[in-house]
Design an enzyme around this catalytic site. Structure first.
Site, short mmCIF file in Angstrom:
data_model
loop_
_atom_site.label_atom_id
_atom_site.label_comp_id
_atom_site.label_asym_id
_atom_site.label_seq_id
_atom_site.Cartn_x
_atom_site.Cartn_y
_atom_site.Cartn_z
N SER A 78 44.41 11.78 73.73
CA SER A 78 43.47 11.26 73.17
C SER A 78 43.72 10.60 72.49
O SER A 78 42.58 9.11 71.53
CB SER A 78 42.10 12.20 73.27
N LYS A 81 42.58 7.04 72.70
CA LYS A 81 41.15 6.16 72.49
C LYS A 81 41.06 5.63 71.65
O LYS A 81 40.02 4.42 71.68
CB LYS A 81 40.61 7.04 72.82
N TYR A 205 42.86 5.62 82.77
CA TYR A 205 42.72 6.66 81.67
C TYR A 205 44.22 8.05 82.00
O TYR A 205 44.84 7.76 81.21
CB TYR A 205 41.35 7.28 82.00
N TYR A 257 35.71 15.10 67.95
CA TYR A 257 34.68 16.34 69.08
C TYR A 257 34.13 17.08 67.96
O TYR A 257 33.90 16.21 67.11
CB TYR A 257 36.24 17.18 69.53
N VAL A 275 44.94 16.78 72.60
CA VAL A 275 45.41 17.61 72.70
C VAL A 275 47.00 17.61 73.40
O VAL A 275 47.53 19.10 73.33
CB VAL A 275 44.56 18.39 73.74
#
Length: 323
Positions: A78, A81, A205, A257, A275
């Protein structure tokens, strides 16, 4: 009222030696046994050595302080992103915010309940649904291979390193097991948030999340966010100072998060986790920092990565909230 005048013969307190601090932290992390748990829902990530730890800090002058497994490639997941958000803002500007919000989620990164409550509009670009929507925007008008190539070339450009690649085994592993991401994407498609075929968007993605980098490469790629949008290594402007500030703001509030508040409280820097165990953190005006430790906490963030960054900001006095 009397004022105390400092004795001019008393030397100023020496600034901490960055190399020594990073080496000390790496050694401290090597000895710790509380390492968290590696991600198992992506089979390829479950095979990673939980004992690994790497850290790299690149300061404003380009000095590199490295410790531990700093040159071992890992799946950035992630963290990608941050860079797809940067690309999407370059393409669409503020029109992007019609498709994705900017608020902390307070929910797990793959929550479908929140997406249902909010009529298919993801809460922010760093949860899975938000990043899928951002990927869809980058894909529009392109074939998946072209869009993915653009993302990878952007990463290589920022890090000034053409050896950065995609780990196809990780990407395939994500595609085989990414049922919840498929559910999120289909749900957004039903609300018209996604423009492209779901399979195309998800393919891009999964592959950009499977980009493999070392801490050294990742810290280099993040430098523009530490220096008002300009890469000091090349002198080239990547984004405007305002956009760099805003990306950093979203990293601070949403980058971990539902653990973002805890990260801000303990570390005090904008950051984005993955992760795969990596974290990219930004000390504005001072340094770009990458840390990697595969074991995760309950919120899906690197446990020792956060501990190491907390130690770094304390010793260097880098928290954006004050020394």
């Amino acid at each position: 009222m009397s004022h105390t005048v400092p004795d001019r013969d008393v030397p100023a307190r020496d600034a901490p030696n960055l190399n020594a601090v990073v080496e000390e932290i790496a050694e401290e992390m090597r000895k710790r046994t509380d390492r968290g748990e590696v991600a198992t829902y992506i089979p390829e990530l479950a095979r990673v050595d939980a004992g690994a730890f790497g850290m790299v800090v690149i300061d404003a002058d380009g000095n590199v302080a490295a410790g531990g497994d700093s040159d071992v490639p890992f799946s950035i997941q992630s963290i990608s992103k941050v860079f797809t958000l940067t690309l999407a803002l370059g393409k669409a500007g503020d029109r992007l915010w019609r498709r994705v919000g900017r608020e902390p989620s307070g929910s797990p990164f793959n929550s479908i309940v929140q997406l249902e409550r909010e009529c298919g509009i993801p809460r922010n670009p760093f949860i899975n649904a938000g990043a899928i929507a951002v990927t869809d925007l980058i894909l529009s008008g392109h074939q998946p291979r072209e869009a993915l190539g653009e993302i990878l070339r952007f990463m290589q450009f920022l890090a000034d390193d053409t050896t950065i690649t995609i780990d196809n085994a990780v990407a395939a592993s994500e595609q085989r097991t990414g049922f919840r991401n498929a559910a999120l994407a289909n749900y957004m498609k039903s609300f018209g948030v996604l423009e492209n075929p779901v399979d195309f968007t998800l393919g891009v993605y999964f592959h950009h999340c499977a980009i493999s980098m070392t801490c050294r490469q990742l810290a280099a790629a993040g430098r523009f966010l530490a220096h008002l949008g300009r890469n000091p290594a090349t002198g080239m402007s990547v984004v405007t100072p305002e956009r760099a500030r805003r990306i950093n703001a979203i990293m601070l509030t949403c980058g971990h998060y539902d653990g973002s508040g805890e990260f801000a409280y303990r570390v005090g820097l904008p950051g984005k986790s993955g992760v795969g165990g990596g974290i990219l953190a930004i000390a504005p005006g001072k340094a770009s920092i990458a840390v990697w430790s595969p074991g995760l906490d309950a919120a899906g963030n690197s446990h020792l990565g956060r501990v190491a960054l907390e130690a770094l900001t304390k010793r260097m006095g880098w928290s954006i909230f004050g020394v």
